[in-house]
Design an enzyme around this catalytic site. Sequence first.
Site, PDB file in Angstrom:
ATOM      1  N   PRO A 114     -16.660  35.916  -1.771  1.00  0.00           N
ATOM      2  CA  PRO A 114     -17.281  36.384  -1.648  1.00  0.00           C
ATOM      3  C   PRO A 114     -19.160  35.381  -1.728  1.00  0.00           C
ATOM      4  O   PRO A 114     -20.259  35.122  -0.883  1.00  0.00           O
ATOM      5  CB  PRO A 114     -18.061  37.167  -0.573  1.00  0.00           C
ATOM      6  CG  PRO A 114     -16.787  37.554  -0.787  1.00  0.00           C
ATOM      7  CD  PRO A 114     -15.977  37.255  -2.342  1.00  0.00           C
ATOM      8  N   GLU A 141     -10.912  44.696  -5.186  1.00  0.00           N
ATOM      9  CA  GLU A 141     -11.984  44.258  -5.598  1.00  0.00           C
ATOM     10  C   GLU A 141     -13.018  43.547  -6.155  1.00  0.00           C
ATOM     11  O   GLU A 141     -13.804  42.740  -5.254  1.00  0.00           O
ATOM     12  CB  GLU A 141     -12.420  45.434  -6.110  1.00  0.00           C
ATOM     13  CG  GLU A 141     -12.633  47.038  -5.932  1.00  0.00           C
ATOM     14  CD  GLU A 141     -12.537  47.288  -4.108  1.00  0.00           C
ATOM     15  OE1 GLU A 141     -11.957  47.496  -3.688  1.00  0.00           O
ATOM     16  OE2 GLU A 141     -13.569  47.253  -3.960  1.00  0.00           O
ATOM     17  N   ARG A 179      -6.963  17.391   5.365  1.00  0.00           N
ATOM     18  CA  ARG A 179      -6.342  16.656   6.024  1.00  0.00           C
ATOM     19  C   ARG A 179      -7.789  15.420   6.317  1.00  0.00           C
ATOM     20  O   ARG A 179      -7.432  14.053   6.964  1.00  0.00           O
ATOM     21  CB  ARG A 179      -6.986  17.032   7.776  1.00  0.00           C
ATOM     22  CG  ARG A 179      -8.583  17.523   7.432  1.00  0.00           C
ATOM     23  CD  ARG A 179      -8.674  18.871   8.482  1.00  0.00           C
ATOM     24  NE  ARG A 179      -8.432  18.116  10.165  1.00  0.00           N
ATOM     25  CZ  ARG A 179      -9.381  17.566  10.738  1.00  0.00           C
ATOM     26  NH1 ARG A 179      -9.978  17.467  10.077  1.00  0.00           N
ATOM     27  NH2 ARG A 179      -9.537  16.723  11.553  1.00  0.00           N
ATOM     28  N   ASP A 194     -14.849  13.693  13.196  1.00  0.00           N
ATOM     29  CA  ASP A 194     -15.217  14.707  13.074  1.00  0.00           C
ATOM     30  C   ASP A 194     -16.122  15.712  13.593  1.00  0.00           C
ATOM     31  O   ASP A 194     -17.722  15.501  13.683  1.00  0.00           O
ATOM     32  CB  ASP A 194     -14.767  15.414  11.768  1.00  0.00           C
ATOM     33  CG  ASP A 194     -13.106  16.159  11.764  1.00  0.00           C
ATOM     34  OD1 ASP A 194     -12.472  16.088  10.261  1.00  0.00           O
ATOM     35  OD2 ASP A 194     -12.968  16.121  12.734  1.00  0.00           O
TER      36      ASP A 194
HETATM   37  C1  4FV Z   1     -14.025  35.560   0.539  1.00  0.00           C
HETATM   38  C2  4FV Z   1     -14.423  35.254   1.025  1.00  0.00           C
HETATM   39  C3  4FV Z   1     -13.336  36.519   0.450  1.00  0.00           C
HETATM   40  C4  4FV Z   1     -13.300  39.215  -1.725  1.00  0.00           C
HETATM   41  C5  4FV Z   1     -12.396  40.420  -2.627  1.00  0.00           C
HETATM   42  C6  4FV Z   1     -11.182  38.953  -1.496  1.00  0.00           C
HETATM   43  C7  4FV Z   1     -12.568  38.723  -0.634  1.00  0.00           C
HETATM   44  C8  4FV Z   1     -10.865  39.916  -2.101  1.00  0.00           C
HETATM   45  N1  4FV Z   1     -13.257  34.470  -0.265  1.00  0.00           N
HETATM   46  N2  4FV Z   1     -14.881  33.316   1.176  1.00  0.00           N
HETATM   47  N3  4FV Z   1     -15.817  35.952   2.323  1.00  0.00           N
HETATM   48  N4  4FV Z   1     -12.638  37.139  -0.949  1.00  0.00           N
HETATM   49  O1  4FV Z   1     -13.636  37.831   1.399  1.00  0.00           O
HETATM   50  O2  4FV Z   1     -13.940  33.083  -0.027  1.00  0.00           O
HETATM   51  O3  4FV Z   1     -10.440  39.850  -3.019  1.00  0.00           O
END
Ligand code: 4FV
Length: 288
Positions: A114, A141, A179, A194
């Site tokens: 994230p 985590e 794709r 697209d």
């Molecule tokens: C995420 C996102 C995401 C965070 C902790 C996986 C999670 C757990 N990855 N974009 N939004 N990952 O939420 O890529 O390990």
Amino acid sequence: MANGAAEAAPRGIRDEARLEADQAVMKIDIVTIFPEMVGAALAPGVIGRARQAGVLDIAVHDLRDFTTDRHRVVDDMPYGGGPGMVLKPEPLFAAVETIAAQRGRPDAVLLMSPAGRPLTQADARHFAQLRHFVVLCGRYEGIDERVRAHLATEEISIGDYVVSGGELPALVVVDAVGRLVPGVVGDEQSVEADSFTQGLLDFPHYTRPAEYRGHRVPEVLTSGHHEEIRAWRRREALRRTAERRPELLASAELDAGDRRFLNELKIGVSASAEATADTSAPPKKGSE
Ligand code: 4FV
């Protein structure tokens, strides 16, 4: 080079030919503690067919295979305390180094998180140019920071929300990139058309029946006037983008007609799509 010729050629040339062929195929490696989940999602559809056809070479690796203890431990408690567990660095470094040794050094190592840069269509186009990349899937985590700092080359997010693992984000990347690889989507045109390809949202799509529960398909689409259809679709793509994602217009490829239509929208002189759908008012010429 036809097979017969390759086989007859001295070993060096054969390896060269095979290496060349190998290099032509995009290689993607995904590292996860849930390989069955990822494998299942990659089987159907255009990506599954492209793998069968050898256009995409996607390998899924179980992170536990890169542990050295008999309990195949991949996570541990966070230094400094706090809830949950953190993925250890050793198995992830071992996974990428083994992949590099067996399948060649990757052009990129993507860490899904994230905290990463939001994935865009431009990113997808960039990654589709690469020969080989690895995707690391987090769980718990998160992943030990030394993986982000010293192993990953890109940190990518699919959006400002938290999912329970990096597998779905990795699958989003592999699908969005796969794709775009020539030969994966039968009709390249559909990829060209697209959303976001020209920086705009897509125009409305309709199919039979021409009327459903009293809602008619816009007449221009059944008119056979291809130029008017193209112009109508362009206007609707501009209208949607202006209404829903106006910030995209700044980076969209717009011509003078587009700008005039957007000005009309702003001053509210252009009829809405619905209006054009139901009334028999003839649509305006070009995007004018
Ligand atoms: C995420 C996102 C995401 C965070 C902790 C996986 C999670 C757990 N990855 N974009 N939004 N990952 O939420 O890529 O390990």
